[in-house]
Design an enzyme around this catalytic site. Structure first.
Site, short mmCIF file in Angstrom:
data_model
loop_
_atom_site.label_atom_id
_atom_site.label_comp_id
_atom_site.label_asym_id
_atom_site.label_seq_id
_atom_site.Cartn_x
_atom_site.Cartn_y
_atom_site.Cartn_z
N ARG A 113 0.76 -1.21 -0.05
CA ARG A 113 -0.11 -0.07 0.00
C ARG A 113 0.77 1.39 -0.12
O ARG A 113 0.60 2.22 -0.74
CB ARG A 113 -0.86 0.10 1.21
CG ARG A 113 -1.91 -1.28 1.44
CD ARG A 113 -3.14 -0.73 0.45
NE ARG A 113 -4.33 -1.76 1.00
CZ ARG A 113 -5.30 -2.05 0.01
NH1 ARG A 113 -5.25 -1.71 -1.13
NH2 ARG A 113 -6.32 -2.70 0.46
N GLN A 196 -14.26 12.12 11.67
CA GLN A 196 -14.63 13.41 11.48
C GLN A 196 -13.52 13.92 12.24
O GLN A 196 -12.65 15.02 11.91
CB GLN A 196 -15.80 13.97 11.64
CG GLN A 196 -16.18 15.15 10.99
CD GLN A 196 -17.59 15.65 11.42
OE1 GLN A 196 -18.40 15.00 12.07
NE2 GLN A 196 -18.05 16.46 10.50
N HIS A 200 -9.74 15.88 10.98
CA HIS A 200 -9.69 17.24 10.77
C HIS A 200 -8.24 18.00 11.53
O HIS A 200 -8.15 19.03 11.65
CB HIS A 200 -10.80 17.86 11.27
CG HIS A 200 -11.98 17.88 10.35
ND1 HIS A 200 -12.78 16.88 10.05
CD2 HIS A 200 -12.28 18.80 9.58
CE1 HIS A 200 -13.51 17.20 9.15
NE2 HIS A 200 -13.35 18.40 8.92
N LEU A 377 -11.10 12.40 -1.20
CA LEU A 377 -11.89 10.81 -1.08
C LEU A 377 -12.47 10.86 0.23
O LEU A 377 -13.56 9.95 0.43
CB LEU A 377 -11.09 9.83 -1.70
CG LEU A 377 -9.87 9.29 -0.69
CD1 LEU A 377 -10.52 8.23 0.28
CD2 LEU A 377 -8.79 8.50 -1.45
N TYR A 378 -11.93 11.53 1.29
CA TYR A 378 -12.50 11.31 2.72
C TYR A 378 -13.77 12.16 2.93
O TYR A 378 -14.04 12.22 4.00
CB TYR A 378 -11.42 11.60 3.51
CG TYR A 378 -10.98 10.64 4.71
CD1 TYR A 378 -12.10 10.19 5.59
CD2 TYR A 378 -9.78 9.97 4.67
CE1 TYR A 378 -11.93 9.36 6.57
CE2 TYR A 378 -9.49 9.12 5.66
CZ TYR A 378 -10.55 8.88 6.68
OH TYR A 378 -10.36 7.90 7.87
N HIS A 381 -19.55 11.94 3.95
CA HIS A 381 -20.88 12.65 4.64
C HIS A 381 -22.19 11.64 4.53
O HIS A 381 -22.94 11.86 5.54
CB HIS A 381 -21.28 14.01 4.05
CG HIS A 381 -20.15 15.01 4.43
ND1 HIS A 381 -18.97 15.03 3.78
CD2 HIS A 381 -20.25 16.06 5.41
CE1 HIS A 381 -18.21 15.86 4.41
NE2 HIS A 381 -19.09 16.56 5.28
N GLY A 519 -7.72 4.83 -1.26
CA GLY A 519 -7.55 5.51 0.23
C GLY A 519 -6.79 4.72 1.00
O GLY A 519 -6.11 5.49 1.95
N SER A 523 -3.81 6.47 3.87
CA SER A 523 -3.94 6.30 5.02
C SER A 523 -2.68 5.36 5.80
O SER A 523 -2.56 6.13 6.73
CB SER A 523 -5.36 5.37 5.40
OG SER A 523 -5.56 5.11 6.55
#
Ligand code: NAG
Ligand code: NAG
Ligand code: NAG
Ligand code: NAG
Ligand code: NAG
Length: 594
Positions: A113, A196, A200, A377-378, A381, A519, A523
């Site tokens: 990855r 979330q 952030h 991509l993140y 919602h 993703g 990550s």
């Protein structure tokens, strides 16, 4: 006379149109000719070269494999097949888990990855070629694929229509929720708020600076959402006693200080009184009670760890206690994200493992830069429900958002318990974004156009996936694919975010192949690329000794909550199944009294 001037005029027009045609020669890189990570460089007016160095391919467009590539390609399982194996045959993985083969497979997952992410980073939204400015100016988000050149015939290069479909029409047609679709993997609201809150710290788009900039200069897990993204803010949030952060006691429990007690910039609407405004590391966390809840949990954890360190190191000053605690919390975060969060999201029966030593024998760069594509991509919602259930009460968006009294009136334990029991929405497959959040999706699509993100299929290929041949190939059905076809005209013109959300999902899964395969590399690189995972840092002394090192090595989402509340609720990133609920009812002797 008139005839003559007319003739001259006609000649001029012909001449002009002829030279315009030459000037209009298409930039050959608009065709995205270079395959397999080859780099397109334009020469003269119409020529280009693909730099295929170390791609394992050669030829004009880097399409011809060298021998070892042929062998490797032949042996490499397709991402679809690997996913199939990893999410089935539980008995097999239980066997593997008990052996050294687990380490080998986890190492393989991590390296395969991470190797997809360029490190050091290469391009950014202003620089579609390698440059010192793109490397050195960390105010930019990086990006994996360079922007679509500015002088291409269509917005997406050479394919598709001269104009892209209206972003609002796209979201209204394909993304707007009609009826809540729960995630079949059982993801809950605790996961949604954790996601979330966690992301952030590094997704901090800085619109004021321009397009493609970030305010999160740490580019990874730096816990700036707990400590602030600059030193001044951090100092406002600190107590300067025993390494601790400022706090206030309400109802006998610890909560973040008010903005009067810790005067940092926070975003709240005017109708929230100052004495109700909490001060937290991240300026936007007043938005949702779920974010304030996690801010409270990490605040308590920080001050709890400070006490433990202080006991073992009575001579340490405030600064050393603070700094060492921060590293411990960074370690806890990475441990929880890999073993609880990613483990749940992947649906893998392979037991993931956070063990930096797995990478000590292989080539790996301990650095990270957050990419625009990862940020795009993140945007998950669709996780958000229609209403929020807390104990017996139900809140809609209007009385949940910016409601700062919810946190203390229920307390952390009741909130965690309630969010754990409530299902989150399925992310992939479309038609599951709450109408109130549709604007966010419009914003993402418009941003990707301003930043000239390459087509979805180019990203598929960049991450070793096959390009989709048609819209039907993408969605696996007739209706949506026909609509998409008529709007975009060509699958090669499909945009990144719509592609990710409208792709057919894996069976009983939260999203489709591309979200995982694109993703996961971002990550895992971001998590394992943290300096604390490097051989120089990953040792007891970094964390104040074996006690601190063990806090990192044994962290879990359950411990994080339960060591910081009086009544331990059921804590997980999935809704409880009946069996669990029976054995974990609140009044059984599960609770860890403090
Ligand atoms: C290379 O790619 C270009 C653009 O896609 C294509 O026109 C050309 O035929 C390709 N050349 C070779 C040798 O494959
Ligand atoms: C996997 O192995 C670890 C120890 O290596 C153990 O703690 C864990 O419980 C095992 N998990 C399963 C599902 O067997
Ligand atoms: C990064 O680039 C932006 C845009 O050019 C510029 O305003 C900013 O000063 C640069 N940052 C640094 C540290 O040079
Ligand atoms: C905020 O939450 C409280 C419960 O803690 C509730 O009584 C109140 O109505 C909510 N405020 C708004 C503006 O909806
Ligand atoms: C203290 O807790 C009680 C009961 O849990 C709650 O009703 C009250 O609103 C809380 N106080 C504050 C200031 O939130």
């Amino acid at each position: 006379m008139t005839g003559f001037t007319g003739y001259v005029a006609l000649f001029l027009i012909m001449n002009i149109s002829y030279s315009l045609e030459t000037a209009n020669t298409v930039n050959p890189c608009c065709y995205f000719p270079c395959q397999h990570k080859g780099v397109c460089v334009r020469f003269e007016l119409t020529k280009y070269e693909c730099d295929c160095t170390r791609t394992g391919y050669y030829g004009v467009n880097c399409t011809i494999p060298v021998l070892w590539t042929r062998v490797y390609e032949f042996l490499r399982p397709s991402p679809g097949f690997a996913h199939y194996i990893l999410t089935r045959f539980k008995w097999f993985w239980d066997l593997i888990n008990a052996t050294f083969i687990r380490d080998t497979i986890v190492r393989l997952v991590l390296t395969v990855r991470s190797n997809l992410i360029p490190s050091p980073p290469t391009y950014n939204s202003l620089y579609g070629y390698v440059s010192w400015e793109a490397y050195a100016n960390v105010s930019y988000f990086t990006r994996v694929l360079p922007p679509i050149p500015d002088d291409c015939p269509t917005p997406m290069g050479t394919k598709g229509k001269p104009q892209l479909p209206d972003a609002r029409l796209l979201t209204e047609t394909f993304l707007k929720r009609e009826k809540f679709i729960p995630d079949p993997q059982g993801t809950n609201l605790l996961f949604a708020f954790f996601a979330q809150h966690f992301t952030h710290q590094f997704f901090k788009t800085y619109g004021k600076m321009g397009r493609g900039f970030t305010k999160g200069l740490g580019h990874g897990v730096d816990l700036s959402h707990v400590y602030g993204d600059n030193l001044e803010r951090q100092h406002m949030l600190r107590l300067f006693i025993d390494g601790k952060l400022k706090y206030q006691i309400i109802n006998g429990s610890m909560y973040p200080p008010t903005v009067a007690q810790a005067p940092v910039y926070m975003i709240y609407p005017d109708n929230v009184p100052k004495e109700k405004q909490y001060a937290m590391g991240q300026e936007v966390f007043g938005l949702l009670p779920g974010l304030m809840m996690f801010a409270t949990i990490w605040l308590r954890e920080h001050n709890r760890v400070c006490d433990i360190l202080k006991k073992e190191h009575p001579t340490w000053d405030d600064e050393q206690l603070f700094q060492t605690t921060r590293l411990i919390l960074i370690g806890e975060t990475i441990k929880i994200v890999i073993e609880d969060y990613v483990q749940h999201l992947s649906g893998y029966y392979l037991k993931l493992k956070f063990d930096p030593e797995l990478l000590f024998g292989v080539q790996f760069q301990y650095r990270n830069r957050i990419a625009v594509e990862f940020n795009q991509l993140y945007h998950w919602h669709p996780l958000m429900p229609d209403t929020f259930h807390i104990m017996e009460d139900e809140y809609d968006y209007s009385n949940f958002v910016y409601n700062t009294s919810i946190l203390t009136s229920y307390g952390v334990s009741a909130l965690v318990g309630s969010f754990t029991r409530q299902a989150a929405g399925k992310i992939g497959g479309g038609k599951n974004t709450h109408p109130k959040l549709l604007n966010v999706a419009v914003g993402i699509i418009e941003e990707s156009r301003k930043l000239r993100l390459q087509p979805f299929n180019e990203y598929r290929k960049r991450f070793n996936l096959k390009a989709y041949k048609s819209f039907k190939d993408l969605t696996g059905e007739e209706i949506v694919s026909k609509q998409l076809e008529s709007l975009y005209g060509d699958i090669e013109a499909l945009e990144f975010y719509p592609g990710l959300l409208l792709e057919k999902t894996h069976p009983n899964s939260i999203f489709g192949e591309s979200m995982i395969e694109i993703g996961a590399p971002f990550s895992l690189k971001g998590l394992m690329g943290n300096p604390i995972c490097s051989p120089e840092y990953w040792k007891p002394s970094t964390f104040g000794g074996e006690t601190g090192f063990n806090i990192v090595k044994t962290a879990s989402i359950e411990k994080l909550v339960c060591l910081n509340v009086k009544q331990c609720p059921f804590v997980a990133f999935h809704v409880p199944d009946l069996q669990n609920e029976d054995t974990r009812a609140p009044n059984t002797k599960q609770s860890e009294e403090l």
